[in-house]
Enzyme design. Structure first.
Site, short mmCIF file in Angstrom:
data_model
loop_
_atom_site.label_atom_id
_atom_site.label_comp_id
_atom_site.label_asym_id
_atom_site.label_seq_id
_atom_site.Cartn_x
_atom_site.Cartn_y
_atom_site.Cartn_z
N SER A 186 0.79 -1.23 0.00
CA SER A 186 0.00 0.00 0.00
C SER A 186 0.83 1.28 0.00
CB SER A 186 -0.94 0.00 1.20
OG SER A 186 -0.19 -0.02 2.39
N HIS A 214 -5.28 -4.78 -0.24
CA HIS A 214 -5.39 -3.67 -1.21
C HIS A 214 -5.61 -4.16 -2.64
CE1 HIS A 214 -4.54 -0.13 1.28
NE2 HIS A 214 -3.87 -0.99 2.04
N LYS A 244 -11.93 -2.34 2.73
CA LYS A 244 -11.32 -1.39 1.78
C LYS A 244 -12.21 -1.31 0.54
CE LYS A 244 -6.97 -1.53 4.06
NZ LYS A 244 -5.86 -2.38 4.44
C1 LIG Z 1 -5.53 -2.73 5.81
C2 LIG Z 1 -4.83 -4.01 5.87
C3 LIG Z 1 -5.19 -5.00 6.80
C4 LIG Z 1 -6.24 -4.74 7.85
O1 LIG Z 1 -7.52 -4.82 7.33
P1 LIG Z 1 -8.76 -4.31 8.20
O2 LIG Z 1 -9.92 -4.98 7.59
O3 LIG Z 1 -8.79 -2.84 8.08
O4 LIG Z 1 -8.50 -4.77 9.60
C5 LIG Z 1 -4.55 -6.21 6.76
N1 LIG Z 1 -3.57 -6.46 5.85
C6 LIG Z 1 -3.19 -5.54 4.95
C7 LIG Z 1 -2.13 -5.88 3.95
C8 LIG Z 1 -3.80 -4.29 4.93
O5 LIG Z 1 -3.42 -3.38 4.03
#
Ligand SMILES: *Cc1c(COP(=O)(O)O)cnc(C)c1O
Length: 397
Positions: A186, A214, A244
């Site tokens: 990200s 992502h 997301k």
């Molecule tokens: C954002 C993210 C998470 C966490 O996800 P949530 O549903 O917000 O807890 C886990 N792994 C990666 C790679 C992320 O970018």
């Protein structure tokens, strides 16, 4: 009243962070996290959310959430393994498995919880985990919880992965070895070299684990990075988040039926934390329905990403080597990066600065996350503001 030792600890450390300018003041949104947000009564073009497809404010999701809440209530009432498994949780899991082309799937309360639960359900101190140097914090925590030996390999470097996998295998110290990586990183928007990883995994019988937080909803027509490379049958664990691109909250693991059956009896957040709210489960399912019906939103986020990247590059900004809609604008110096982000804010663009230690020293950046909900006019307005601020601060000529 209260512990003096705690108060001393808090005061000292808070003051230390504040004096170094490292204490993060949280912005509060007065309304939805859409393409335009409101903070302190001021409207801003929002380039900082993970709401890639704009689904967080989609009418169909909102209605699905309301209907499910009316039918099932606001909360699920128990953990999944007692009696907190509602029929909509099962339907959501079936939908996810279908969408990811796997035998089965299991839903968690968040992506973070997936990593906290799934890794330690399978790995233990008899095992080793090969982990990309830039993996997400929740992967790092999940690996630590398992007690396995953690071996970092250079970011997305399959030569280094092979070297470390060979050494781990030949040491004879480990029962099982896993390789674990983000699908899309990200901070830079780069993508894992999955064909390279699969080759190494096959050579050394590695368990493969891809956290596609992502990538899902963005890569592979929405089905994710693994689908993008056509390697759905080669990856043991496909992790995704419902928070997301899917626009709600929650996470999931997709994989074989045996793997999912095992996680249902061993993944601790599944056993000891109350299940997704009915409204969240129903809204997430509606997201998958929307993505199954058409690629319109996925196409749109890519179109917007390409446009923003091309325009910023034309202006002379360093946009790094992103392969996804994530568009970093690399400024370099930490102080200048923070000043740049602050000036964007004053002019009407919300784009967070990301500096050391989140990214290496001297690579401070303002990160832009265009979504399917941005119109071309919004992006043009943002680009005009970038031009003004970039010239003013001497970042571009
Ligand atoms: C954002 C993210 C998470 C966490 O996800 P949530 O549903 O917000 O807890 C886990 N792994 C990666 C790679 C992320 O970018």
């Amino acid at each position: 009243m209260g512990s003096k030792a705690l108060q001393k600890y808090l005061t000292e450390n808070l003051n230390d962070l504040k004096s170094k300018g490292l204490y993060n003041e949280i912005n509060i949104l007065q309304g939805a996290n859409g393409p335009i947000i409101k903070i302190d009564g001021k409207e801003l073009i929002n380039l900082s959310s993970n709401n890639y497809l704009g689904l967080a404010t989609n009418e169909r999701l909102i209605n699905a959430c309301i209907e499910a809440t009316k039918k099932y209530g606001a909360g699920a009432g128990a953990v999944r393994t007692i009696n907190g498994t509602l029929d909509i949780h099962r339907e959501l899991e079936e939908k996810i498995a279908e969408f990811k082309h796997t035998e089965a799937a299991i839903a968690f309360q968040s992506g973070f919880n997936c990593n906290a639960g799934a890794i330690s359900a399978v790995m233990s101190k008899k095992d080793a985990i090969l982990s990309d140097a830039l993996n997400h914090a929740s992967i790092i925590d999940g690996c630590r919880l398992s007690g396995a030996k953690i071996i970092r390999y250079e970011h997305n470097d399959m030569e280094d992965l092979r070297k470390q996998a060979k050494a781990a295998k030949e040491s004879g110290l480990y029962e099982k070895i896993m390789v674990i990586s983000d699908g899309v990183f990200s901070m830079d928007g780069d993508v894992v070299d999955l064909p390279g990883m699969v080759k190494v995994a096959e050579e050394f019988d590695l368990i493969t684990y891809i956290d596609d937080a992502h990538g899902s909803g963005v890569m592979g027509n929405g089905a994710g990075t693994v689908k993008h490379f056509g390697l759905s049958d080669k990856i043991d664990f496909q992790i995704g988040t419902l928070s997301k691109a899917i626009g709600v909250v929650g996470g999931y693991v997709a994989g074989s039926k045996d793997l999912i059956d095992w996680l249902k009896v061993r993944a601790r957040p599944f056993l000891f934390s109350t299940s997704l709210t009915p409204g969240a489960a129903a809204a997430a399912m509606e997201s998958f329905n929307i993505m199954s019906e058409s690629t319109e939103l996925v196409d749109k986020v890519w179109e917007n990403g390409k446009y923003l990247k091309a325009e910023l590059k034309k202006l002379g900004f360093n946009i790094g080597h992103s392969e996804t809609p994530i568009t970093p604008c690399i400024i370099g110096d930490e102080k200048l990066t923070q000043e740049f982000s602050k000036r964007l804010y004053e002019e009407g663009v919300y784009a967070k600065s990301i500096v050391f230690p989140t990214v290496p020293l001297g690579t401070g950046r303002v990160r832009n996350m265009p979504t399917a909900a941005h119109t071309k006019e919004m992006l043009d307005d943002a680009i005009a503001i970038y031009t003004k601020v970039g010239k003013e601060l001497g970042v571009i000529k």
